[in-house]
Design a protein around this motif. Structure first.
Motif, mmCIF file in Angstrom:
data_model
loop_
_atom_site.group_PDB
_atom_site.id
_atom_site.type_symbol
_atom_site.label_atom_id
_atom_site.label_comp_id
_atom_site.label_asym_id
_atom_site.label_seq_id
_atom_site.Cartn_x
_atom_site.Cartn_y
_atom_site.Cartn_z
ATOM 1 N N GLY A 12 4.164 11.611 -12.951
ATOM 2 C CA GLY A 12 4.397 10.188 -12.789
ATOM 3 C C GLY A 12 4.748 9.769 -11.376
ATOM 4 N N PHE A 13 4.926 8.448 -11.230
ATOM 5 C CA PHE A 13 5.265 7.858 -9.937
ATOM 6 C C PHE A 13 6.667 7.293 -10.011
ATOM 7 C CE2 PHE A 13 0.655 7.246 -10.266
ATOM 8 C CZ PHE A 13 0.236 7.849 -9.100
ATOM 9 N N THR A 14 7.310 7.251 -8.882
ATOM 10 C CA THR A 14 8.585 6.542 -8.828
ATOM 11 C C THR A 14 8.269 5.073 -8.591
ATOM 12 O OG1 THR A 14 8.843 6.772 -6.447
ATOM 13 C CG2 THR A 14 9.713 8.564 -7.831
ATOM 14 N N MET A 15 9.222 4.248 -8.821
ATOM 15 C CA MET A 15 9.040 2.810 -8.631
ATOM 16 C C MET A 15 8.746 2.488 -7.160
ATOM 17 S SD MET A 15 8.792 -0.027 -10.126
ATOM 18 C CE MET A 15 9.587 -0.009 -11.690
ATOM 19 N N VAL A 16 9.369 3.179 -6.242
ATOM 20 C CA VAL A 16 9.152 2.955 -4.812
ATOM 21 C C VAL A 16 7.705 3.281 -4.446
ATOM 22 C CG1 VAL A 16 9.807 3.716 -2.500
ATOM 23 C CG2 VAL A 16 11.568 3.343 -4.227
ATOM 24 N N GLU A 17 7.177 4.407 -4.935
ATOM 25 C CA GLU A 17 5.789 4.783 -4.657
ATOM 26 C C GLU A 17 4.816 3.744 -5.196
ATOM 27 O OE1 GLU A 17 6.046 9.642 -4.674
ATOM 28 O OE2 GLU A 17 5.874 8.566 -6.589
ATOM 29 N N LEU A 18 5.075 3.275 -6.398
ATOM 30 C CA LEU A 18 4.206 2.265 -7.008
ATOM 31 C C LEU A 18 4.214 0.967 -6.213
ATOM 32 C CD1 LEU A 18 2.357 1.676 -9.382
ATOM 33 C CD2 LEU A 18 4.346 0.849 -10.632
ATOM 34 N N VAL A 19 5.356 0.511 -5.765
ATOM 35 C CA VAL A 19 5.456 -0.720 -4.974
ATOM 36 C C VAL A 19 4.741 -0.551 -3.632
ATOM 37 C CG1 VAL A 19 7.080 -2.208 -3.742
ATOM 38 C CG2 VAL A 19 7.542 -1.554 -6.099
ATOM 39 N N VAL A 20 4.881 0.602 -2.994
ATOM 40 C CA VAL A 20 4.219 0.841 -1.708
ATOM 41 C C VAL A 20 2.706 0.829 -1.875
ATOM 42 C CG1 VAL A 20 3.829 2.571 0.096
ATOM 43 C CG2 VAL A 20 6.147 2.049 -0.645
ATOM 44 N N VAL A 21 2.201 1.471 -2.910
ATOM 45 C CA VAL A 21 0.752 1.495 -3.156
ATOM 46 C C VAL A 21 0.239 0.078 -3.428
ATOM 47 C CG1 VAL A 21 -1.026 2.257 -4.778
ATOM 48 C CG2 VAL A 21 0.650 3.883 -3.900
ATOM 49 N N LEU A 22 0.925 -0.678 -4.255
ATOM 50 C CA LEU A 22 0.509 -2.059 -4.535
ATOM 51 C C LEU A 22 0.539 -2.920 -3.277
ATOM 52 C CD1 LEU A 22 2.158 -2.697 -8.010
ATOM 53 C CD2 LEU A 22 -0.256 -2.371 -7.492
ATOM 54 N N LEU A 23 1.525 -2.722 -2.440
ATOM 55 C CA LEU A 23 1.623 -3.469 -1.191
ATOM 56 C C LEU A 23 0.445 -3.138 -0.272
ATOM 57 C CD1 LEU A 23 3.401 -5.400 0.493
ATOM 58 C CD2 LEU A 23 4.468 -3.377 1.460
ATOM 59 N N LEU A 24 0.121 -1.857 -0.139
ATOM 60 C CA LEU A 24 -1.010 -1.453 0.697
ATOM 61 C C LEU A 24 -2.335 -1.988 0.150
ATOM 62 C CD1 LEU A 24 -0.068 2.222 1.604
ATOM 63 C CD2 LEU A 24 -0.085 0.235 3.120
ATOM 64 N N VAL A 25 -2.542 -1.930 -1.137
ATOM 65 C CA VAL A 25 -3.767 -2.467 -1.746
ATOM 66 C C VAL A 25 -3.856 -3.971 -1.503
ATOM 67 C CG1 VAL A 25 -4.908 -2.904 -3.962
ATOM 68 C CG2 VAL A 25 -4.025 -0.636 -3.444
ATOM 69 N N GLY A 26 -2.747 -4.664 -1.604
ATOM 70 C CA GLY A 26 -2.738 -6.112 -1.348
ATOM 71 C C GLY A 26 -3.104 -6.447 0.086
ATOM 72 N N ILE A 27 -2.598 -5.698 1.040
ATOM 73 C CA ILE A 27 -2.908 -5.928 2.450
ATOM 74 C C ILE A 27 -4.387 -5.656 2.717
ATOM 75 C CG2 ILE A 27 -2.521 -5.069 4.795
ATOM 76 C CD1 ILE A 27 0.438 -4.631 3.959
ATOM 77 N N LEU A 28 -4.900 -4.542 2.211
ATOM 78 C CA LEU A 28 -6.319 -4.228 2.401
ATOM 79 C C LEU A 28 -7.224 -5.259 1.742
ATOM 80 C CD1 LEU A 28 -6.276 -0.357 1.945
ATOM 81 C CD2 LEU A 28 -6.583 -1.649 4.064
ATOM 82 N N ALA A 29 -6.831 -5.753 0.582
ATOM 83 C CA ALA A 29 -7.622 -6.780 -0.098
ATOM 84 C C ALA A 29 -7.636 -8.078 0.701
ATOM 85 C CB ALA A 29 -7.072 -7.029 -1.498
ATOM 86 N N ALA A 30 -6.507 -8.447 1.276
ATOM 87 C CA ALA A 30 -6.445 -9.685 2.072
ATOM 88 C C ALA A 30 -7.337 -9.589 3.304
ATOM 89 C CB ALA A 30 -5.001 -9.966 2.476
ATOM 90 N N ILE A 31 -7.360 -8.427 3.930
ATOM 91 C CA ILE A 31 -8.212 -8.240 5.110
ATOM 92 C C ILE A 31 -9.682 -8.199 4.701
ATOM 93 C CG2 ILE A 31 -8.843 -6.619 6.935
ATOM 94 C CD1 ILE A 31 -5.844 -5.828 7.011
ATOM 95 N N GLY A 32 -9.984 -7.470 3.641
ATOM 96 C CA GLY A 32 -11.363 -7.316 3.195
ATOM 97 C C GLY A 32 -11.972 -8.601 2.664
ATOM 98 N N MET A 33 -11.198 -9.417 2.000
ATOM 99 C CA MET A 33 -11.729 -10.659 1.418
ATOM 100 C C MET A 33 -12.216 -11.625 2.494
ATOM 101 S SD MET A 33 -11.780 -10.153 -1.708
ATOM 102 C CE MET A 33 -12.015 -11.688 -2.529
ATOM 103 N N THR A 34 -11.554 -11.638 3.638
ATOM 104 C CA THR A 34 -12.021 -12.545 4.697
ATOM 105 C C THR A 34 -13.403 -12.142 5.175
ATOM 106 O OG1 THR A 34 -10.921 -11.222 6.390
ATOM 107 C CG2 THR A 34 -9.679 -13.070 5.480
ATOM 108 N N ARG A 35 -13.709 -10.859 5.141
ATOM 109 C CA ARG A 35 -15.044 -10.388 5.530
ATOM 110 C C ARG A 35 -16.104 -10.868 4.544
ATOM 111 N NH1 ARG A 35 -16.435 -7.570 10.103
ATOM 112 N NH2 ARG A 35 -14.687 -6.393 10.875
ATOM 113 N N PHE A 36 -15.777 -10.864 3.266
ATOM 114 C CA PHE A 36 -16.758 -11.252 2.262
ATOM 115 C C PHE A 36 -16.989 -12.750 2.214
ATOM 116 C CE2 PHE A 36 -15.578 -7.078 0.483
ATOM 117 C CZ PHE A 36 -16.846 -6.530 0.465
ATOM 118 N N PHE A 37 -16.009 -13.539 2.593
ATOM 119 C CA PHE A 37 -16.176 -14.978 2.546
ATOM 120 C C PHE A 37 -16.754 -15.548 3.828
ATOM 121 C CE2 PHE A 37 -12.876 -14.607 -0.826
ATOM 122 C CZ PHE A 37 -13.694 -15.041 -1.854
#
Length: 192
Positions: A12-37
């Motif tokens: 399993g994951f700790t809560m800290v690891e899960l929050v860090v992964v979600l934060l990184l995915v959110g940042i990458l999605a925000a950067i990537g979405m501007t490219r697609f639009f």
């Protein structure tokens, strides 16, 4: 040692690891979405590729016919014709039976009646793209054009066909910070 206790802690994951992964995915999605639009980069590259394909087609057609094939090269469109006049009777059809029929093509590639010429080998410049040429004052402009002879060599419209005054033409396609180039070599007509 209790091996069951150690085995449980490894899953399993700790809560800290899960929050860090979600934060990184959110940042990458925000950067990537501007490219697609932002379609400007895609339109720029696509139009440069279309122009390159049209020029290569015109050159190969001239070699295949063993006679001149004319290219209308303006800042707003690029078209292929069988005469310098490029009137309705001399428009060369697109090999697939029609051009892209994009909004820009319907705006700039018109027949004598002012209607969009769908079957003509002509492509219009998208609104987000600007086109400029280096070293091709006679070949590119409002009434610009040139032709390929039966050997595939480029000539200016006013050349007699014995000696070419065509200078290597570099078309630069720009859309924001994105650029692409298409070069027509003066000696061989090679399009790169």
């Amino acid at each position: 040692m209790n091996y069951r206790l150690i085995a449980r802690r490894c899953f399993g994951f700790t809560m800290v690891e899960l929050v860090v992964v979600l934060l990184l995915v959110g940042i990458l999605a925000a950067i990537g979405m501007t490219r697609f639009f932002d379609n400007a980069a895609f339109e720029n590259r696509a139009y440069a590729d279309q122009v390159k394909t049209i020029l290569r087609y015109a050159q190969k057609l001239a070699v295949g016919r063993n006679g001149p094939v004319f290219v209308r090269a303006t800042p707003n469109f690029l078209a292929v014709c069988s005469s310098a006049a490029c009137d309705d009777a001399n428009k060369i059809p697109a090999p697939g039976g029609g051009n892209s029929a994009s909004k820009a093509t319907r705006t700039y590639c018109l027949n004598a009646a002012g209607n969009a010429a769908g079957g003509w080998m002509c492509e219009g410049r998208p609104g987000s793209v600007t086109v400029a040429a280096n070293g091709a004052a006679a070949s590119f402009g409002a009434n610009g054009g040139f032709y390929f002879d039966g050997l595939g060599r480029p000539y200016n419209l006013n050349d007699a066909g014995i000696t070419s005054t065509f200078a290597t033409m570099t078309l630069r396609f720009t859309s924001g910070v994105n650029t692409a180039t298409v070069i027509v070599n003066a000696e061989s007509g090679y399009v790169q």
